[in-house]
Design a protein around this motif. Structure first.
Motif, PDB file in Angstrom:
ATOM      1  N   LYS A   3      14.584 -14.030  36.036  1.00 16.11           N
ATOM      2  CA  LYS A   3      13.708 -15.149  35.688  1.00 16.11           C
ATOM      3  C   LYS A   3      14.564 -16.233  35.058  1.00 16.11           C
ATOM      4  O   LYS A   3      15.348 -15.970  34.166  1.00 16.11           O
ATOM      5  CB  LYS A   3      12.633 -14.664  34.717  1.00 16.11           C
ATOM      6  CG  LYS A   3      11.675 -15.727  34.287  1.00 16.11           C
ATOM      7  CD  LYS A   3      10.498 -15.170  33.509  1.00 16.11           C
ATOM      8  CE  LYS A   3      10.877 -14.615  32.194  1.00 16.11           C
ATOM      9  NZ  LYS A   3       9.733 -14.280  31.351  1.00 16.11           N
ATOM     10  N   TRP A  18      10.975 -18.376  38.965  1.00 19.88           N
ATOM     11  CA  TRP A  18      11.117 -16.963  39.307  1.00 19.88           C
ATOM     12  C   TRP A  18      11.877 -16.817  40.619  1.00 19.88           C
ATOM     13  O   TRP A  18      11.794 -17.672  41.495  1.00 19.88           O
ATOM     14  CB  TRP A  18       9.737 -16.328  39.506  1.00 19.88           C
ATOM     15  CG  TRP A  18       8.970 -16.147  38.251  1.00 19.88           C
ATOM     16  CD1 TRP A  18       8.196 -17.076  37.626  1.00 19.88           C
ATOM     17  CD2 TRP A  18       8.896 -14.979  37.468  1.00 19.88           C
ATOM     18  NE1 TRP A  18       7.632 -16.542  36.500  1.00 19.88           N
ATOM     19  CE2 TRP A  18       8.046 -15.253  36.383  1.00 19.88           C
ATOM     20  CE3 TRP A  18       9.454 -13.708  37.577  1.00 19.88           C
ATOM     21  CZ2 TRP A  18       7.760 -14.300  35.409  1.00 19.88           C
ATOM     22  CZ3 TRP A  18       9.157 -12.771  36.616  1.00 19.88           C
ATOM     23  CH2 TRP A  18       8.331 -13.072  35.543  1.00 19.88           C
ATOM     24  N   ASP A  22      11.734 -11.122  43.495  1.00 18.51           N
ATOM     25  CA  ASP A  22      11.266 -10.373  42.332  1.00 18.51           C
ATOM     26  C   ASP A  22       9.772 -10.571  42.092  1.00 18.51           C
ATOM     27  O   ASP A  22       9.061  -9.637  41.734  1.00 18.51           O
ATOM     28  CB  ASP A  22      12.045 -10.773  41.083  1.00 18.51           C
ATOM     29  CG  ASP A  22      13.480 -10.283  41.125  1.00 18.51           C
ATOM     30  OD1 ASP A  22      13.769  -9.344  41.902  1.00 18.51           O
ATOM     31  OD2 ASP A  22      14.303 -10.835  40.383  1.00 18.51           O
ATOM     32  N   TYR A  23       9.306 -11.793  42.296  1.00 16.13           N
ATOM     33  CA  TYR A  23       7.871 -12.060  42.127  1.00 16.13           C
ATOM     34  C   TYR A  23       7.053 -11.248  43.128  1.00 16.13           C
ATOM     35  O   TYR A  23       6.045 -10.645  42.767  1.00 16.13           O
ATOM     36  CB  TYR A  23       7.589 -13.553  42.301  1.00 16.13           C
ATOM     37  CG  TYR A  23       6.136 -13.898  42.218  1.00 16.13           C
ATOM     38  CD1 TYR A  23       5.504 -14.066  40.995  1.00 16.13           C
ATOM     39  CD2 TYR A  23       5.365 -14.037  43.366  1.00 16.13           C
ATOM     40  CE1 TYR A  23       4.155 -14.362  40.912  1.00 16.13           C
ATOM     41  CE2 TYR A  23       4.019 -14.339  43.301  1.00 16.13           C
ATOM     42  CZ  TYR A  23       3.422 -14.499  42.070  1.00 16.13           C
ATOM     43  OH  TYR A  23       2.082 -14.787  41.998  1.00 16.13           O
ATOM     44  N   CYS A  24       7.487 -11.215  44.373  1.00 16.19           N
ATOM     45  CA  CYS A  24       6.759 -10.475  45.406  1.00 16.19           C
ATOM     46  C   CYS A  24       6.741  -8.979  45.109  1.00 16.19           C
ATOM     47  O   CYS A  24       5.734  -8.305  45.323  1.00 16.19           O
ATOM     48  CB  CYS A  24       7.368 -10.737  46.775  1.00 16.19           C
ATOM     49  SG  CYS A  24       7.105 -12.419  47.353  1.00 16.19           S
ATOM     50  N   ARG A  26       6.932  -7.661  42.102  1.00 16.53           N
ATOM     51  CA  ARG A  26       6.103  -7.480  40.903  1.00 16.53           C
ATOM     52  C   ARG A  26       4.611  -7.537  41.230  1.00 16.53           C
ATOM     53  O   ARG A  26       3.814  -6.753  40.719  1.00 16.53           O
ATOM     54  CB  ARG A  26       6.453  -8.572  39.901  1.00 16.53           C
ATOM     55  CG  ARG A  26       5.649  -8.545  38.640  1.00 16.53           C
ATOM     56  CD  ARG A  26       6.165  -9.619  37.696  1.00 16.53           C
ATOM     57  NE  ARG A  26       5.324  -9.675  36.533  1.00 16.53           N
ATOM     58  CZ  ARG A  26       4.680 -10.731  36.122  1.00 16.53           C
ATOM     59  NH1 ARG A  26       4.786 -11.859  36.787  1.00 16.53           N
ATOM     60  NH2 ARG A  26       3.936 -10.701  35.045  1.00 16.53           N
ATOM     61  N   ALA A  47       6.407 -20.466  38.770  1.00 13.43           N
ATOM     62  CA  ALA A  47       5.317 -19.484  38.750  1.00 13.43           C
ATOM     63  C   ALA A  47       4.043 -20.065  39.343  1.00 13.43           C
ATOM     64  O   ALA A  47       3.325 -19.397  40.075  1.00 13.43           O
ATOM     65  CB  ALA A  47       5.084 -19.010  37.321  1.00 13.43           C
ATOM     66  N   LEU A  50       4.275 -20.205  43.225  1.00 14.71           N
ATOM     67  CA  LEU A  50       4.121 -18.878  43.809  1.00 14.71           C
ATOM     68  C   LEU A  50       2.680 -18.390  43.714  1.00 14.71           C
ATOM     69  O   LEU A  50       2.135 -17.847  44.665  1.00 14.71           O
ATOM     70  CB  LEU A  50       5.066 -17.893  43.125  1.00 14.71           C
ATOM     71  CG  LEU A  50       6.543 -18.113  43.417  1.00 14.71           C
ATOM     72  CD1 LEU A  50       7.394 -17.281  42.481  1.00 14.71           C
ATOM     73  CD2 LEU A  50       6.846 -17.796  44.865  1.00 14.71           C
ATOM     74  N   ARG A  51       2.081 -18.589  42.571  1.00 14.07           N
ATOM     75  CA  ARG A  51       0.705 -18.121  42.350  1.00 14.07           C
ATOM     76  C   ARG A  51      -0.272 -18.810  43.299  1.00 14.07           C
ATOM     77  O   ARG A  51      -1.160 -18.170  43.857  1.00 14.07           O
ATOM     78  CB  ARG A  51       0.326 -18.372  40.896  1.00 14.07           C
ATOM     79  CG  ARG A  51      -0.892 -17.656  40.445  1.00 14.07           C
ATOM     80  CD  ARG A  51      -1.103 -17.716  38.935  1.00 14.07           C
ATOM     81  NE  ARG A  51      -0.805 -19.000  38.325  1.00 14.07           N
ATOM     82  CZ  ARG A  51       0.204 -19.222  37.493  1.00 14.07           C
ATOM     83  NH1 ARG A  51       1.021 -18.249  37.159  1.00 14.07           N
ATOM     84  NH2 ARG A  51       0.403 -20.414  36.979  1.00 14.07           N
ATOM     85  N   THR A  54       0.467 -17.753  47.387  1.00 16.81           N
ATOM     86  CA  THR A  54       0.544 -16.354  47.795  1.00 16.81           C
ATOM     87  C   THR A  54      -0.793 -15.904  48.350  1.00 16.81           C
ATOM     88  O   THR A  54      -1.830 -16.075  47.721  1.00 16.81           O
ATOM     89  CB  THR A  54       0.938 -15.461  46.602  1.00 16.81           C
ATOM     90  OG1 THR A  54       2.193 -15.900  46.104  1.00 16.81           O
ATOM     91  CG2 THR A  54       1.051 -14.018  47.022  1.00 16.81           C
TER      92      THR A  54
END
Length: 63
Positions: A3, A18, A22-24, A26, A47, A50-51, A54
Motif C-alpha cells: 500500500k 493500492w 493486492d486489492y483483488c 484482499r 482505493a 478500485l472500489r 470492481t
C-alpha cells in the motif's frame, strides 16, 4: 500487502494508493476482473477508483 500513499494527497482512506493485485486478492475478485482492472489503471490505483470500478459476483444467503 503493498500500500502506498502519495505525498501530494491527504491520507484519507479514499486517496490511498493500492496495488491492484493486492486489492483483488484482499476483496476476492476473480482473475478476469483483475485483468480488466490492470488494463484500466495499471499496477496501482486509488482505493476509490478500485472500489467504484470492481464488479463482483453477488453473494446470497442460504438458509
Amino acid at each position: 500487502m503493498e500500500k502506498r500513499t502519495p505525498h501530494e494527497f491527504d491520507t484519507d482512506s479514499s486517496t490511498e494508493v493500492w496495488s491492484v493485485q493486492d486489492y483483488c486478492k484482499r476483496v476476492g475478485v476473480n482473475a478476469i476482473e483483475q485483468a480488466r482492472l490492470v488494463a484500466l489503471f495499471g499496477a496501482f490505483a486509488t482505493a476509490a477508483e478500485l472500489r467504484h470500478n470492481t464488479r463482483r459476483e453477488q453473494r446470497f444467503r442460504t438458509y
